[in-house]
Design a protein around this motif. Structure first.
Motif, PDB file in Angstrom:
ATOM      1  N   PRO A 171      23.860   0.074   7.707  1.00 40.79           N
ATOM      2  CA  PRO A 171      23.689   0.121   6.252  1.00 40.79           C
ATOM      3  C   PRO A 171      22.263   0.450   5.801  1.00 40.79           C
ATOM      4  N   SER A 172      21.301   0.242   6.690  1.00 33.46           N
ATOM      5  CA  SER A 172      19.907   0.423   6.286  1.00 33.46           C
ATOM      6  C   SER A 172      19.169   1.495   7.083  1.00 33.46           C
ATOM      7  N   ILE A 173      19.892   2.338   7.827  1.00 35.67           N
ATOM      8  CA  ILE A 173      19.242   3.421   8.570  1.00 35.67           C
ATOM      9  C   ILE A 173      18.820   4.501   7.582  1.00 35.67           C
ATOM     10  N   ARG A 174      17.556   4.894   7.683  1.00 37.62           N
ATOM     11  CA  ARG A 174      17.026   5.957   6.818  1.00 37.62           C
ATOM     12  C   ARG A 174      16.472   7.125   7.623  1.00 37.62           C
ATOM     13  N   SER A 175      16.289   6.920   8.933  1.00 39.85           N
ATOM     14  CA  SER A 175      15.810   7.980   9.809  1.00 39.85           C
ATOM     15  C   SER A 175      16.237   7.639  11.232  1.00 39.85           C
ATOM     16  N   THR A 176      16.018   8.561  12.137  1.00 36.72           N
ATOM     17  CA  THR A 176      16.405   8.356  13.533  1.00 36.72           C
ATOM     18  C   THR A 176      15.332   8.905  14.469  1.00 36.72           C
ATOM     19  N   HIS A 177      15.366   8.451  15.693  1.00 43.42           N
ATOM     20  CA  HIS A 177      14.647   9.066  16.802  1.00 43.42           C
ATOM     21  C   HIS A 177      15.715   9.399  17.836  1.00 43.42           C
ATOM     22  N   ILE A 178      15.838  10.664  18.134  1.00 45.70           N
ATOM     23  CA  ILE A 178      16.879  11.164  19.024  1.00 45.70           C
ATOM     24  C   ILE A 178      16.250  11.585  20.348  1.00 45.70           C
ATOM     25  N   HIS A 179      16.672  10.936  21.420  1.00 42.06           N
ATOM     26  CA  HIS A 179      16.249  11.291  22.776  1.00 42.06           C
ATOM     27  C   HIS A 179      17.188  10.610  23.756  1.00 42.06           C
ATOM     28  N   ASP A 180      17.160  11.049  24.987  1.00 37.33           N
ATOM     29  CA  ASP A 180      18.063  10.552  26.016  1.00 37.33           C
ATOM     30  C   ASP A 180      17.264   9.846  27.106  1.00 37.33           C
ATOM     31  N   ASN A 181      17.970   9.095  27.943  1.00 41.44           N
ATOM     32  CA  ASN A 181      17.354   8.425  29.093  1.00 41.44           C
ATOM     33  C   ASN A 181      18.467   7.988  30.044  1.00 41.44           C
ATOM     34  N   ASN A 182      18.087   7.312  31.099  1.00 46.15           N
ATOM     35  CA  ASN A 182      19.064   6.867  32.095  1.00 46.15           C
ATOM     36  C   ASN A 182      19.581   5.453  31.843  1.00 46.15           C
ATOM     37  N   GLY A 183      19.246   4.867  30.690  1.00 48.14           N
ATOM     38  CA  GLY A 183      19.673   3.515  30.370  1.00 48.14           C
ATOM     39  C   GLY A 183      18.730   2.444  30.891  1.00 48.14           C
TER      40      GLY A 183
ATOM     41  N   GLU B 180       7.924   5.075   2.176  1.00 51.28           N
ATOM     42  CA  GLU B 180       8.776   3.977   2.623  1.00 51.28           C
ATOM     43  C   GLU B 180       8.442   3.619   4.068  1.00 51.28           C
ATOM     44  N   VAL B 181       8.216   2.361   4.324  1.00 58.56           N
ATOM     45  CA  VAL B 181       7.959   1.856   5.674  1.00 58.56           C
ATOM     46  C   VAL B 181       9.305   1.503   6.300  1.00 58.56           C
ATOM     47  N   LEU B 182       9.537   1.990   7.519  1.00 56.94           N
ATOM     48  CA  LEU B 182      10.767   1.705   8.248  1.00 56.94           C
ATOM     49  C   LEU B 182      10.456   0.879   9.492  1.00 56.94           C
ATOM     50  N   LEU B 183      11.356  -0.016   9.847  1.00 61.87           N
ATOM     51  CA  LEU B 183      11.261  -0.757  11.091  1.00 61.87           C
ATOM     52  C   LEU B 183      12.088  -0.037  12.147  1.00 61.87           C
ATOM     53  N   GLU B 184      11.562   0.073  13.349  1.00 56.67           N
ATOM     54  CA  GLU B 184      12.257   0.767  14.434  1.00 56.67           C
ATOM     55  C   GLU B 184      12.677  -0.219  15.512  1.00 56.67           C
ATOM     56  N   ASN B 185      13.890  -0.039  16.016  1.00 54.22           N
ATOM     57  CA  ASN B 185      14.321  -0.815  17.178  1.00 54.22           C
ATOM     58  C   ASN B 185      13.587  -0.270  18.402  1.00 54.22           C
ATOM     59  N   ILE B 186      12.828  -1.135  19.048  1.00 53.22           N
ATOM     60  CA  ILE B 186      12.089  -0.715  20.238  1.00 53.22           C
ATOM     61  C   ILE B 186      12.380  -1.679  21.376  1.00 53.22           C
ATOM     62  N   GLN B 187      11.855  -1.385  22.531  1.00 52.88           N
ATOM     63  CA  GLN B 187      12.184  -2.116  23.752  1.00 52.88           C
ATOM     64  C   GLN B 187      11.443  -3.428  23.890  1.00 52.88           C
TER      65      GLN B 187
ATOM     66  N   PHE C 265       0.828  -1.201   0.000  1.00 54.07           N
ATOM     67  CA  PHE C 265       0.000   0.000   0.000  1.00 54.07           C
ATOM     68  C   PHE C 265       0.869   1.260   0.000  1.00 54.07           C
ATOM     69  N   ALA C 266       1.873   1.287   0.854  1.00 55.71           N
ATOM     70  CA  ALA C 266       2.736   2.463   0.992  1.00 55.71           C
ATOM     71  C   ALA C 266       3.558   2.710  -0.271  1.00 55.71           C
ATOM     72  N   ARG C 267       4.149   1.674  -0.833  1.00 58.21           N
ATOM     73  CA  ARG C 267       5.004   1.843  -2.016  1.00 58.21           C
ATOM     74  C   ARG C 267       4.233   2.406  -3.198  1.00 58.21           C
ATOM     75  N   HIS C 268       2.987   2.030  -3.344  1.00 58.24           N
ATOM     76  CA  HIS C 268       2.160   2.576  -4.429  1.00 58.24           C
ATOM     77  C   HIS C 268       1.900   4.070  -4.243  1.00 58.24           C
TER      78      HIS C 268
ATOM     79  N   LEU D 168      11.411  -8.863   3.051  1.00 54.83           N
ATOM     80  CA  LEU D 168      10.728  -7.585   2.829  1.00 54.83           C
ATOM     81  C   LEU D 168      11.720  -6.483   2.489  1.00 54.83           C
ATOM     82  N   ASP D 169      12.981  -6.681   2.915  1.00 53.29           N
ATOM     83  CA  ASP D 169      14.049  -5.731   2.626  1.00 53.29           C
ATOM     84  C   ASP D 169      13.690  -4.314   3.053  1.00 53.29           C
ATOM     85  N   LEU D 170      13.252  -4.184   4.301  1.00 53.89           N
ATOM     86  CA  LEU D 170      12.883  -2.880   4.834  1.00 53.89           C
ATOM     87  C   LEU D 170      14.099  -2.197   5.443  1.00 53.89           C
ATOM     88  N   ASN D 171      14.075  -0.888   5.432  1.00 50.81           N
ATOM     89  CA  ASN D 171      15.114  -0.100   6.079  1.00 50.81           C
ATOM     90  C   ASN D 171      14.673   0.223   7.502  1.00 50.81           C
TER      91      ASN D 171
END
Length: 161
Positions: free
Chosen positions: A82-94, A31-38, A24-27, A56-59
């Protein structure tokens, strides 16, 4: 089911859903991106595994705050790089996903910015901050955060001289 644990059956569900969303998105030129989450399903390592299994070869959208909690900023970045296309920038205490302004938690931003600048080309650095009612001008806070991060580059260049 504990959704924080990895389960291969969830991979099948994710694949089925993403396959339709991606088509749906490509049409529509999106671009659909996968995010590393907790969770164990979305660590950098699992995202790479998922991409290989599904073809799926997603970035990726690299979330530096989530990387800081789940694995390490550098390890997650190196795997996803190699496949990063965007970022989410924020801080935390780990430990807690508090979405703080950069330099308000425990991420080493000098090292982090060096990593983020190491890739050819540039992807967007998107602040993903939690709203705090006591902050009167959040846009000003965000602008100052970007200025400080950019100044880390300038001081890094001076260190190299």
């Amino acid at each position: 089911v504990n959704y924080k644990e990895f389960d291969e059956r969830r991979s099948d569900c994710a694949f089925t859903s993403l396959e339709e969303i991606v088509l749906f998105a490509r049409h529509r030129g999106v671009e659909v991106l996968l995010e590393n989450i907790q969770n164990d399903f979305s660590s950098s390592e699992r995202l790479i595994w998922f991409n290989r299994q599904t073809h799926l070869d997603l970035n990726y959208c690299y979330d530096i705050g989530h990387a800081h909690i789940m694995e390490s900023v550098a390890d997650a970045y190196d795997q996803m790089r190699p496949s990063i296309r965007s970022t989410h920038i924020h801080d935390n205490n780990g430990k807690e996903d508090s979405h703080l302004v950069p330099e308000s938690g425990t991420i080493d931003w000098r090292k982090a910015m060096k990593l983020l600048r190491s890739a050819q080309g540039q992807y967007p650095l998107l602040l993903e901050l939690r709203e705090h009612p006591e902050v009167e001008n959040p846009v000003d806070v965000a602008a100052r955060a970007f200025d400080r991060l950019e100044n880390l580059k300038n001081s890094e260049e001076e260190d190299e001289r």
